[in-house]
Write an enzyme that holds these catalytic residues in place. Structure first.
Site, short mmCIF file in Angstrom:
data_model
loop_
_atom_site.label_atom_id
_atom_site.label_comp_id
_atom_site.label_asym_id
_atom_site.label_seq_id
_atom_site.Cartn_x
_atom_site.Cartn_y
_atom_site.Cartn_z
N SER A 55 19.81 10.08 1.43
CA SER A 55 19.20 9.87 0.11
C SER A 55 18.24 10.97 -0.30
O SER A 55 17.90 11.08 -1.47
CB SER A 55 18.47 8.53 0.08
OG SER A 55 17.36 8.54 0.95
N HIS A 95 11.20 9.01 0.76
CA HIS A 95 11.53 9.32 -0.63
C HIS A 95 10.39 10.06 -1.30
O HIS A 95 9.26 10.05 -0.82
CB HIS A 95 11.85 8.05 -1.42
CG HIS A 95 13.25 7.56 -1.18
ND1 HIS A 95 13.72 6.39 -1.72
CD2 HIS A 95 14.29 8.07 -0.47
CE1 HIS A 95 14.98 6.21 -1.34
NE2 HIS A 95 15.34 7.22 -0.58
N ASP A 144 13.26 3.45 -6.87
CA ASP A 144 13.32 2.53 -5.72
C ASP A 144 12.86 1.10 -6.00
O ASP A 144 12.66 0.35 -5.05
CB ASP A 144 12.45 3.10 -4.58
CG ASP A 144 13.01 4.36 -3.99
OD1 ASP A 144 14.19 4.67 -4.25
OD2 ASP A 144 12.27 5.03 -3.26
#
Length: 200
Positions: A55, A95, A144
Site C-alpha cells: 500500500s 501510511h 483510511d
C-alpha cells in the site's frame, strides 16, 4: 553429521550443558533489553517494523524494515509517513498523513461544546489540545477512514511512530517466518541447538 558434536557434548558433561543454556538465555535477554531500551529512548512501543503490504509503494515495498521514533512534543505534518494501530487491530499500518486538524476539547459543558464533543465522542479525548490526522497509503485510491473502525480521525495515541529510516527487503525474513511457522521453529531450534553444543 552431528556425531562429533555429540561426542564432544558427552565429554564436557551436564555442567557445560547448563552453562551453554545460560549463555543462550543471556543472549535472548540482552536482545529483549535492547528492544525495550530503544522503545523507551524513541518513545515508541515498536522501534522497528516490517512493511507487510504494497500500500505504500513506491515509497516502501513489502519486506522493507522501517525505523520509527515518536518524540512526545513533536507535531505531525501532511506528508509524514506514520505507523499507527487502531485498538482491536492486531497489525500496525504504515501510511502517509494526508491531513491534520487541531481541535481543543473544552473543559466546560456549553451547548456549542457538547456538539463538538458529540462529533469526536468516538475518540474519547480528554479536555485539552489534540492533533487529529487522516492517513492514506500512497498506492491506495482512497483514504483510511474505512480502516479506522468507526473513527473519523486518528489521535496521537494511535500513532506508534514516524518513519525515520529504512532498510529495503531485510524484513522478508520476518515475513517468511510468519507465513511459514515451521521455518521459525526450525530456525530457533537450530540456533538453540548450536548454542548448547558449541564447544567454547
Amino acid at each position: 553429521m552431528f556425531s562429533d558434536e555429540l561426542k564432544a557434548f558427552r565429554r564436557l558433561g551436564f555442567r557445560h550443558f547448563l552453562l551453554q543454556i545460560l549463555n543462550f538465555a543471556s543472549v535472548i535477554a540482552s536482545g529483549l533489553m535492547l528492544w525495550k531500551g530503544l522503545g523507551l529512548i524513541l518513545n515508541t512501543e515498536s522501534p522497528i517494523v516490517v512493511v507487510l503490504s504494497g500500500s505504500m509503494e513506491p515509497a516502501f515495498y513489502r519486506g522493507d524494515l522501517l525505523f520509527l521514533a515518536n518524540p512526545p512534543g513533536q507535531r505531525y505534518h501532511t506528508g509524514d509517513i506514520t505507523v499507527y494501530r487502531i485498538p482491536g487491530a492486531e497489525i500496525p499500518i504504515v501510511h502517509r498523513v494526508l491531513e491534520t486538524r487541531d481541535v481543543v476539547i473544552p473543559f466546560d459543558n456549553s451547548t456549542e461544546n457538547r456538539i463538538l464533543n458529540n462529533r469526536l465522542a468516538k475518540l474519547k479525548l480528554p479536555p485539552g489540545e489534540h492533533q487529529l490526522m487522516l492517513t492514506k497509503g500512497d498506492n491506495n485510491h482512497v483514504d483510511d477512514i474505512d480502516l479506522y473502525q468507526g473513527l473519523e480521525w486518528l489521535d496521537r495515541r494511535h500513532i506508534i511512530g514516524k518513519v525515520r529510516g529504512f532498510l529495503p527487503y531485510i524484513g522478508y525474513v520476518t515475513i517468511a517466518m510468519n507465513d511459514f511457522p515451521q521455518l521459525k521453529y526450525a530456525l530457533l531450534g537450530g540456533l538453540g541447538l548450536l548454542a548448547v553444543i558449541q564447544r567454547e
